[in-house]
Design a protein around this motif. Sequence first.
Motif, PDB file in Angstrom:
ATOM      1  N   HIS A  75       0.862  -1.177   0.000  1.00  0.00           N
ATOM      2  CA  HIS A  75       0.000   0.000   0.000  1.00  0.00           C
ATOM      3  C   HIS A  75       0.901   1.231   0.000  1.00  0.00           C
ATOM      4  O   HIS A  75       1.758   1.366   0.875  1.00  0.00           O
ATOM      5  CB  HIS A  75      -0.894   0.006   1.247  1.00  0.00           C
ATOM      6  N   LEU A  76       0.715   2.104  -0.988  1.00  0.00           N
ATOM      7  CA  LEU A  76       1.457   3.357  -1.069  1.00  0.00           C
ATOM      8  C   LEU A  76       0.535   4.511  -0.744  1.00  0.00           C
ATOM      9  O   LEU A  76      -0.623   4.540  -1.193  1.00  0.00           O
ATOM     10  CB  LEU A  76       2.026   3.574  -2.475  1.00  0.00           C
ATOM     11  N   LYS A  77       1.041   5.463   0.009  1.00  0.00           N
ATOM     12  CA  LYS A  77       0.276   6.674   0.287  1.00  0.00           C
ATOM     13  C   LYS A  77       0.026   7.451  -1.008  1.00  0.00           C
ATOM     14  O   LYS A  77      -1.050   7.994  -1.215  1.00  0.00           O
ATOM     15  CB  LYS A  77       1.033   7.545   1.288  1.00  0.00           C
ATOM     16  N   ASP A  78       1.037   7.480  -1.882  1.00  0.00           N
ATOM     17  CA  ASP A  78       0.950   8.226  -3.136  1.00  0.00           C
ATOM     18  C   ASP A  78       1.452   7.350  -4.273  1.00  0.00           C
ATOM     19  O   ASP A  78       2.641   7.038  -4.342  1.00  0.00           O
ATOM     20  CB  ASP A  78       1.794   9.502  -3.032  1.00  0.00           C
ATOM     21  N   ILE A  79       0.571   6.943  -5.152  1.00  0.00           N
ATOM     22  CA  ILE A  79       0.937   6.054  -6.257  1.00  0.00           C
ATOM     23  C   ILE A  79       1.966   6.706  -7.175  1.00  0.00           C
ATOM     24  O   ILE A  79       2.688   6.014  -7.905  1.00  0.00           O
ATOM     25  CB  ILE A  79      -0.317   5.585  -7.028  1.00  0.00           C
ATOM     26  N   ASN A  80       2.099   8.016  -7.109  1.00  0.00           N
ATOM     27  CA  ASN A  80       3.121   8.706  -7.903  1.00  0.00           C
ATOM     28  C   ASN A  80       4.534   8.365  -7.425  1.00  0.00           C
ATOM     29  O   ASN A  80       5.503   8.629  -8.133  1.00  0.00           O
ATOM     30  CB  ASN A  80       2.902  10.218  -7.880  1.00  0.00           C
ATOM     31  N   ASP A  81       4.666   7.770  -6.250  1.00  0.00           N
ATOM     32  CA  ASP A  81       5.958   7.311  -5.739  1.00  0.00           C
ATOM     33  C   ASP A  81       6.329   5.926  -6.272  1.00  0.00           C
ATOM     34  O   ASP A  81       7.378   5.383  -5.920  1.00  0.00           O
ATOM     35  CB  ASP A  81       5.936   7.233  -4.198  1.00  0.00           C
ATOM     36  N   PHE A  82       5.478   5.352  -7.125  1.00  0.00           N
ATOM     37  CA  PHE A  82       5.647   3.964  -7.538  1.00  0.00           C
ATOM     38  C   PHE A  82       7.044   3.661  -8.088  1.00  0.00           C
ATOM     39  O   PHE A  82       7.674   2.690  -7.669  1.00  0.00           O
ATOM     40  CB  PHE A  82       4.594   3.547  -8.573  1.00  0.00           C
ATOM     41  N   ASP A  83       7.529   4.452  -9.031  1.00  0.00           N
ATOM     42  CA  ASP A  83       8.816   4.137  -9.662  1.00  0.00           C
ATOM     43  C   ASP A  83       9.954   4.123  -8.650  1.00  0.00           C
ATOM     44  O   ASP A  83      10.800   3.223  -8.669  1.00  0.00           O
ATOM     45  CB  ASP A  83       9.128   5.128 -10.790  1.00  0.00           C
ATOM     46  N   ARG A  84       9.971   5.089  -7.738  1.00  0.00           N
ATOM     47  CA  ARG A  84      11.031   5.162  -6.723  1.00  0.00           C
ATOM     48  C   ARG A  84      10.906   4.011  -5.727  1.00  0.00           C
ATOM     49  O   ARG A  84      11.901   3.386  -5.354  1.00  0.00           O
ATOM     50  CB  ARG A  84      10.995   6.509  -6.017  1.00  0.00           C
ATOM     51  N   TYR A  85       9.696   3.737  -5.281  1.00  0.00           N
ATOM     52  CA  TYR A  85       9.463   2.607  -4.380  1.00  0.00           C
ATOM     53  C   TYR A  85       9.857   1.299  -5.053  1.00  0.00           C
ATOM     54  O   TYR A  85      10.500   0.442  -4.449  1.00  0.00           O
ATOM     55  CB  TYR A  85       8.000   2.591  -3.917  1.00  0.00           C
ATOM     56  N   ASP A  86       9.479   1.137  -6.330  1.00  0.00           N
ATOM     57  CA  ASP A  86       9.730  -0.103  -7.053  1.00  0.00           C
ATOM     58  C   ASP A  86      11.224  -0.407  -7.137  1.00  0.00           C
ATOM     59  O   ASP A  86      11.642  -1.554  -6.970  1.00  0.00           O
ATOM     60  CB  ASP A  86       9.113  -0.028  -8.445  1.00  0.00           C
ATOM     61  N   LYS A  87      12.042   0.599  -7.362  1.00  0.00           N
ATOM     62  CA  LYS A  87      13.496   0.395  -7.423  1.00  0.00           C
ATOM     63  C   LYS A  87      14.039  -0.043  -6.066  1.00  0.00           C
ATOM     64  O   LYS A  87      14.871  -0.950  -5.983  1.00  0.00           O
ATOM     65  CB  LYS A  87      14.199   1.672  -7.894  1.00  0.00           C
ATOM     66  N   ALA A  88      13.585   0.598  -4.999  1.00  0.00           N
ATOM     67  CA  ALA A  88      14.036   0.217  -3.653  1.00  0.00           C
ATOM     68  C   ALA A  88      13.567  -1.201  -3.332  1.00  0.00           C
ATOM     69  O   ALA A  88      14.345  -2.024  -2.827  1.00  0.00           O
ATOM     70  CB  ALA A  88      13.518   1.207  -2.618  1.00  0.00           C
ATOM     71  N   TYR A  89      12.316  -1.498  -3.624  1.00  0.00           N
ATOM     72  CA  TYR A  89      11.743  -2.822  -3.381  1.00  0.00           C
ATOM     73  C   TYR A  89      12.551  -3.893  -4.112  1.00  0.00           C
ATOM     74  O   TYR A  89      12.967  -4.889  -3.523  1.00  0.00           O
ATOM     75  CB  TYR A  89      10.282  -2.815  -3.848  1.00  0.00           C
ATOM     76  N   ALA A  90      12.799  -3.688  -5.399  1.00  0.00           N
ATOM     77  CA  ALA A  90      13.526  -4.664  -6.209  1.00  0.00           C
ATOM     78  C   ALA A  90      14.946  -4.869  -5.693  1.00  0.00           C
ATOM     79  O   ALA A  90      15.471  -5.986  -5.733  1.00  0.00           O
ATOM     80  CB  ALA A  90      13.541  -4.236  -7.669  1.00  0.00           C
ATOM     81  N   SER A  91      15.578  -3.818  -5.167  1.00  0.00           N
ATOM     82  CA  SER A  91      16.954  -3.921  -4.685  1.00  0.00           C
ATOM     83  C   SER A  91      17.058  -4.796  -3.437  1.00  0.00           C
ATOM     84  O   SER A  91      18.136  -5.295  -3.121  1.00  0.00           O
ATOM     85  CB  SER A  91      17.528  -2.533  -4.386  1.00  0.00           C
ATOM     86  N   PHE A  92      15.952  -4.995  -2.749  1.00  0.00           N
ATOM     87  CA  PHE A  92      15.933  -5.796  -1.524  1.00  0.00           C
ATOM     88  C   PHE A  92      16.033  -7.288  -1.813  1.00  0.00           C
ATOM     89  O   PHE A  92      16.545  -8.053  -1.003  1.00  0.00           O
ATOM     90  CB  PHE A  92      14.646  -5.497  -0.748  1.00  0.00           C
ATOM     91  N   PHE A  93      15.558  -7.717  -2.965  1.00  0.00           N
ATOM     92  CA  PHE A  93      15.451  -9.135  -3.298  1.00  0.00           C
ATOM     93  C   PHE A  93      16.572  -9.578  -4.228  1.00  0.00           C
ATOM     94  O   PHE A  93      17.104  -8.804  -4.999  1.00  0.00           O
ATOM     95  CB  PHE A  93      14.105  -9.417  -3.975  1.00  0.00           C
ATOM     96  N   SER A  94      16.898 -10.877  -4.126  1.00  0.00           N
ATOM     97  CA  SER A  94      17.788 -11.505  -5.094  1.00  0.00           C
ATOM     98  C   SER A  94      17.019 -12.674  -5.687  1.00  0.00           C
ATOM     99  O   SER A  94      16.167 -13.263  -5.023  1.00  0.00           O
ATOM    100  CB  SER A  94      19.080 -11.974  -4.426  1.00  0.00           C
ATOM    101  N   GLY A  95      17.301 -12.994  -6.916  1.00  0.00           N
ATOM    102  CA  GLY A  95      16.591 -14.116  -7.535  1.00  0.00           C
ATOM    103  C   GLY A  95      15.193 -13.730  -7.982  1.00  0.00           C
ATOM    104  O   GLY A  95      14.925 -12.584  -8.352  1.00  0.00           O
ATOM    105  N   ILE A  96      14.291 -14.683  -7.900  1.00  0.00           N
ATOM    106  CA  ILE A  96      12.915 -14.492  -8.373  1.00  0.00           C
ATOM    107  C   ILE A  96      12.176 -13.569  -7.413  1.00  0.00           C
ATOM    108  O   ILE A  96      12.147 -13.787  -6.208  1.00  0.00           O
ATOM    109  CB  ILE A  96      12.184 -15.841  -8.489  1.00  0.00           C
TER     110      ILE A  96
END
Length: 125
Positions: free
Chosen positions: A78-99
């Motif tokens: 859940h995002l407070k502001d969907i306009n933050d999606f691209d920035r959140y998505d990069k941080a989120y993706a950086s947390f995971f390795s693999g699938i």
Amino acid sequence: MKKEIRHPDKQSHTGSYSAGVIAGDFLFISGQGPLDLASGQVVRGTIEEETLLTLSHIKKIIEAAGASTDNIVKCTVHLKDINDFDRYDKAYASFFSGILPARTTVQSVLWDGIKVEIDAIVYLK
């Protein structure tokens, strides 16, 4: 059979819930946010900072259940502001390795002005 998992840092909760509950081979993690786990106070930061702090809380709950973040199969964000999606998505993706886990991301009204809340489903086997 259900087993309640207490957060290893004895997280201050803002409501009546368990941080995580094991049911069968799955761990269901309640929505987590960018909190200081000792005080229960919101840690305000950029969307990237709040996302990574929130994911670090999820990681601690998973580790308390004897698993790793590689076992996450689904997240709901859940995002407070969907306009933050691209920035959140990069941080989120950086947390995971693999699938990456399956994921749903929506804009929501969030508690106390936090920018992100994340819950997760983890396969324990």
